[in-house]
Design a protein around this motif. Structure first.
Motif, PDB file in Angstrom:
ATOM      1  N   PRO A  25       0.698  -1.334   0.089  1.00 12.95           N
ATOM      2  CA  PRO A  25       0.049  -0.146   0.197  1.00 12.95           C
ATOM      3  C   PRO A  25       0.911   1.093  -0.067  1.00 12.95           C
ATOM      4  O   PRO A  25       0.335   2.419  -0.395  1.00 12.95           O
ATOM      5  CB  PRO A  25      -0.811   0.063   1.283  1.00 12.95           C
ATOM      6  N   SER A  26       2.029   1.409   0.476  1.00 10.34           N
ATOM      7  CA  SER A  26       2.925   2.553   0.654  1.00 10.34           C
ATOM      8  C   SER A  26       3.485   2.852  -0.852  1.00 10.34           C
ATOM      9  O   SER A  26       3.864   3.775  -1.084  1.00 10.34           O
ATOM     10  CB  SER A  26       3.848   2.257   1.658  1.00 10.34           C
ATOM     11  N   LEU A  27       3.470   1.838  -1.910  1.00 15.35           N
ATOM     12  CA  LEU A  27       4.102   2.223  -3.181  1.00 15.35           C
ATOM     13  C   LEU A  27       3.094   2.956  -3.859  1.00 15.35           C
ATOM     14  O   LEU A  27       1.737   2.639  -3.791  1.00 15.35           O
ATOM     15  CB  LEU A  27       4.561   1.029  -3.715  1.00 15.35           C
ATOM     16  N   PRO A  28       3.596   3.758  -4.937  1.00 14.17           N
ATOM     17  CA  PRO A  28       2.596   4.363  -5.869  1.00 14.17           C
ATOM     18  C   PRO A  28       1.877   3.250  -6.626  1.00 14.17           C
ATOM     19  O   PRO A  28       2.414   2.117  -6.890  1.00 14.17           O
ATOM     20  CB  PRO A  28       3.337   5.273  -6.720  1.00 14.17           C
TER      21      PRO A  28
ATOM     22  N   SER B  52      11.016   4.669   4.945  1.00 13.44           N
ATOM     23  CA  SER B  52       9.858   5.681   5.376  1.00 13.44           C
ATOM     24  C   SER B  52       8.857   5.047   6.302  1.00 13.44           C
ATOM     25  O   SER B  52       8.694   3.825   6.098  1.00 13.44           O
ATOM     26  CB  SER B  52       9.287   6.240   3.992  1.00 13.44           C
ATOM     27  N   GLY B  53       8.246   5.955   7.146  1.00 13.39           N
ATOM     28  CA  GLY B  53       7.278   5.325   7.869  1.00 13.39           C
ATOM     29  C   GLY B  53       7.657   4.451   9.164  1.00 13.39           C
ATOM     30  O   GLY B  53       6.951   4.151  10.010  1.00 13.39           O
ATOM     31  N   ARG B  54       8.927   4.663   9.448  1.00  5.96           N
ATOM     32  CA  ARG B  54       9.250   3.780  10.647  1.00  5.96           C
ATOM     33  C   ARG B  54       9.134   4.646  11.981  1.00  5.96           C
ATOM     34  O   ARG B  54       8.980   4.364  12.908  1.00  5.96           O
ATOM     35  CB  ARG B  54      10.828   3.593  10.637  1.00  5.96           C
ATOM     36  N   GLU B  55       9.016   6.275  11.691  1.00  8.30           N
ATOM     37  CA  GLU B  55       8.786   7.116  12.583  1.00  8.30           C
ATOM     38  C   GLU B  55       7.452   7.940  12.402  1.00  8.30           C
ATOM     39  O   GLU B  55       7.632   9.120  12.758  1.00  8.30           O
ATOM     40  CB  GLU B  55      10.010   7.917  12.877  1.00  8.30           C
ATOM     41  N   GLY B  56       6.617   7.441  11.730  1.00  9.97           N
ATOM     42  CA  GLY B  56       5.352   8.126  11.509  1.00  9.97           C
ATOM     43  C   GLY B  56       4.775   8.016  10.021  1.00  9.97           C
ATOM     44  O   GLY B  56       4.795   6.918   9.517  1.00  9.97           O
ATOM     45  N   SER B  57       4.544   9.088   9.226  1.00 11.52           N
ATOM     46  CA  SER B  57       3.995   8.748   8.011  1.00 11.52           C
ATOM     47  C   SER B  57       4.646   7.788   7.158  1.00 11.52           C
ATOM     48  O   SER B  57       6.034   8.155   6.830  1.00 11.52           O
ATOM     49  CB  SER B  57       3.896  10.198   7.072  1.00 11.52           C
ATOM     50  N   LYS B  58       4.038   6.888   6.355  1.00 13.88           N
ATOM     51  CA  LYS B  58       4.987   6.257   5.379  1.00 13.88           C
ATOM     52  C   LYS B  58       5.315   6.933   3.934  1.00 13.88           C
ATOM     53  O   LYS B  58       6.113   6.130   3.448  1.00 13.88           O
ATOM     54  CB  LYS B  58       3.973   4.835   5.131  1.00 13.88           C
ATOM     55  N   LEU B  59       4.960   7.891   3.923  1.00 18.75           N
ATOM     56  CA  LEU B  59       5.304   8.950   2.660  1.00 18.75           C
ATOM     57  C   LEU B  59       6.276   9.695   2.909  1.00 18.75           C
ATOM     58  O   LEU B  59       6.800  10.482   2.131  1.00 18.75           O
ATOM     59  CB  LEU B  59       3.869   9.489   2.494  1.00 18.75           C
TER      60      LEU B  59
ATOM     61  N   GLU C 182      15.621   8.361   9.860  1.00 13.63           N
ATOM     62  CA  GLU C 182      15.097   7.237   8.948  1.00 13.63           C
ATOM     63  C   GLU C 182      16.156   7.682   7.658  1.00 13.63           C
ATOM     64  O   GLU C 182      16.780   6.648   7.193  1.00 13.63           O
ATOM     65  CB  GLU C 182      13.798   7.645   8.464  1.00 13.63           C
ATOM     66  N   LEU C 183      16.665   8.953   7.280  1.00 11.52           N
ATOM     67  CA  LEU C 183      17.503   9.323   6.231  1.00 11.52           C
ATOM     68  C   LEU C 183      18.804   8.920   6.601  1.00 11.52           C
ATOM     69  O   LEU C 183      19.577   8.350   5.973  1.00 11.52           O
ATOM     70  CB  LEU C 183      17.362  10.741   5.977  1.00 11.52           C
ATOM     71  N   LYS C 184      19.146   8.927   7.965  1.00 11.49           N
ATOM     72  CA  LYS C 184      20.568   8.644   8.306  1.00 11.49           C
ATOM     73  C   LYS C 184      20.801   7.171   8.257  1.00 11.49           C
ATOM     74  O   LYS C 184      21.872   6.684   7.706  1.00 11.49           O
ATOM     75  CB  LYS C 184      20.701   9.072   9.946  1.00 11.49           C
ATOM     76  N   GLU C 185      19.815   6.287   8.667  1.00  4.64           N
ATOM     77  CA  GLU C 185      19.735   5.009   8.464  1.00  4.64           C
ATOM     78  C   GLU C 185      19.949   4.586   7.046  1.00  4.64           C
ATOM     79  O   GLU C 185      20.561   3.469   6.905  1.00  4.64           O
ATOM     80  CB  GLU C 185      18.573   4.273   9.285  1.00  4.64           C
ATOM     81  N   LEU C 186      18.955   4.974   6.309  1.00  3.66           N
ATOM     82  CA  LEU C 186      19.237   4.789   4.669  1.00  3.66           C
ATOM     83  C   LEU C 186      20.655   5.184   4.235  1.00  3.66           C
ATOM     84  O   LEU C 186      21.279   4.159   3.373  1.00  3.66           O
ATOM     85  CB  LEU C 186      18.183   5.855   4.051  1.00  3.66           C
ATOM     86  N   ILE C 187      21.147   6.181   4.645  1.00  2.00           N
ATOM     87  CA  ILE C 187      22.601   6.440   4.258  1.00  2.00           C
ATOM     88  C   ILE C 187      23.563   5.352   4.712  1.00  2.00           C
ATOM     89  O   ILE C 187      24.461   4.981   3.817  1.00  2.00           O
ATOM     90  CB  ILE C 187      22.948   7.836   4.529  1.00  2.00           C
TER      91      ILE C 187
ATOM     92  N   ASP D 274       9.990  14.120   1.605  1.00  2.00           N
ATOM     93  CA  ASP D 274       9.005  13.296   1.050  1.00  2.00           C
ATOM     94  C   ASP D 274       9.672  12.747  -0.189  1.00  2.00           C
ATOM     95  O   ASP D 274      10.893  13.103  -0.585  1.00  2.00           O
ATOM     96  CB  ASP D 274       7.729  14.235   0.643  1.00  2.00           C
ATOM     97  N   PHE D 275       8.898  11.895  -1.154  1.00  2.00           N
ATOM     98  CA  PHE D 275       9.748  11.332  -2.367  1.00  2.00           C
ATOM     99  C   PHE D 275      10.306  12.184  -3.158  1.00  2.00           C
ATOM    100  O   PHE D 275      11.319  11.838  -3.818  1.00  2.00           O
ATOM    101  CB  PHE D 275       8.547  10.140  -2.770  1.00  2.00           C
ATOM    102  N   LYS D 276       9.372  13.310  -3.476  1.00  2.00           N
ATOM    103  CA  LYS D 276       9.959  14.150  -4.492  1.00  2.00           C
ATOM    104  C   LYS D 276      11.119  14.917  -4.015  1.00  2.00           C
ATOM    105  O   LYS D 276      12.064  15.015  -4.909  1.00  2.00           O
ATOM    106  CB  LYS D 276       8.865  15.145  -4.821  1.00  2.00           C
ATOM    107  N   GLU D 277      11.241  15.264  -2.870  1.00  2.00           N
ATOM    108  CA  GLU D 277      12.658  15.599  -2.273  1.00  2.00           C
ATOM    109  C   GLU D 277      13.742  14.772  -2.436  1.00  2.00           C
ATOM    110  O   GLU D 277      14.696  14.936  -2.849  1.00  2.00           O
ATOM    111  CB  GLU D 277      12.409  16.320  -0.912  1.00  2.00           C
ATOM    112  N   TYR D 278      13.287  13.464  -1.951  1.00  2.00           N
ATOM    113  CA  TYR D 278      14.399  12.467  -2.024  1.00  2.00           C
ATOM    114  C   TYR D 278      14.993  12.034  -3.085  1.00  2.00           C
ATOM    115  O   TYR D 278      16.084  11.826  -3.279  1.00  2.00           O
ATOM    116  CB  TYR D 278      13.682  11.153  -1.218  1.00  2.00           C
ATOM    117  N   SER D 279      14.021  12.052  -4.209  1.00  2.00           N
ATOM    118  CA  SER D 279      14.258  11.702  -5.581  1.00  2.00           C
ATOM    119  C   SER D 279      15.289  12.918  -6.251  1.00  2.00           C
ATOM    120  O   SER D 279      15.803  12.723  -7.386  1.00  2.00           O
ATOM    121  CB  SER D 279      13.270  11.265  -6.589  1.00  2.00           C
ATOM    122  N   GLY D 280      15.555  14.027  -5.862  1.00  2.00           N
ATOM    123  CA  GLY D 280      15.918  15.156  -6.124  1.00  2.00           C
ATOM    124  C   GLY D 280      17.576  14.729  -6.323  1.00  2.00           C
ATOM    125  O   GLY D 280      17.923  13.724  -6.112  1.00  2.00           O
ATOM    126  N   THR D 281      18.293  15.676  -6.857  1.00  2.00           N
ATOM    127  CA  THR D 281      19.764  15.572  -7.338  1.00  2.00           C
ATOM    128  C   THR D 281      20.604  15.591  -6.087  1.00  2.00           C
ATOM    129  O   THR D 281      21.727  15.208  -6.293  1.00  2.00           O
ATOM    130  CB  THR D 281      20.108  16.588  -8.082  1.00  2.00           C
TER     131      THR D 281
END
Length: 119
Positions: A11-14, A45-52, A58-63, A94-101
């Motif tokens: 459900p969290s994927l487009p 995403s969503g481990r600490e709130g919104s799945k979006l 969460e960003l630090k963990e991803l990195i 959000d995903f738009k910001e994440y997918s930026g350059t």
């Protein structure tokens, strides 16, 4: 007894996206890379709130886990990356910001010099 199996995207994927393991062998390398970008975002995403959205934590963990930059990035660098990605300054990505350059640029800046490649 009947067993129902759902083969749709989580459900969290487009709508229209499916996990990488469901893609065919005909998928191009760029399509695989883009699928990985999307699924990696939703992995954290969503481990600490919104799945979006991604929080700073969460960003630090991803990195640290999926970019292997954690050892090379100081806390201040993670803060700088968060600020550069967070275009609307709401302390979330959000995903738009994440997918930026900015994320790609940070990865290139750290990774390519190690391989002797210039951009």
């Amino acid at each position: 007894m009947t067993l129902e199996v759902s083969i749709g995207p989580p459900p969290s994927l487009p709508r229209g996206w499916s996990p990488p393991e469901l893609h065919t062998m005909l998928e191009t390398s760029l399509e695989k890379a883009l699928t990985t970008v999307v699924t990696t975002f939703h992995k954290y995403s969503g481990r600490e709130g919104s799945k979006l959205i991604l929080s700073r934590k969460e960003l630090k963990e991803l990195i640290e886990k999926d970019l292997c930059l954690g050892e090379k990035m100081k806390e201040s660098s993670i803060d700088d990356l968060m600020k550069s990605l967070d275009k609307n300054s709401n302390q979330e990505i959000d995903f738009k910001e994440y997918s930026g350059t900015s994320l790609v640029a940070q990865w290139l800046r750290i990774h390519l010099p190690m391989q002797g490649t210039r951009v």
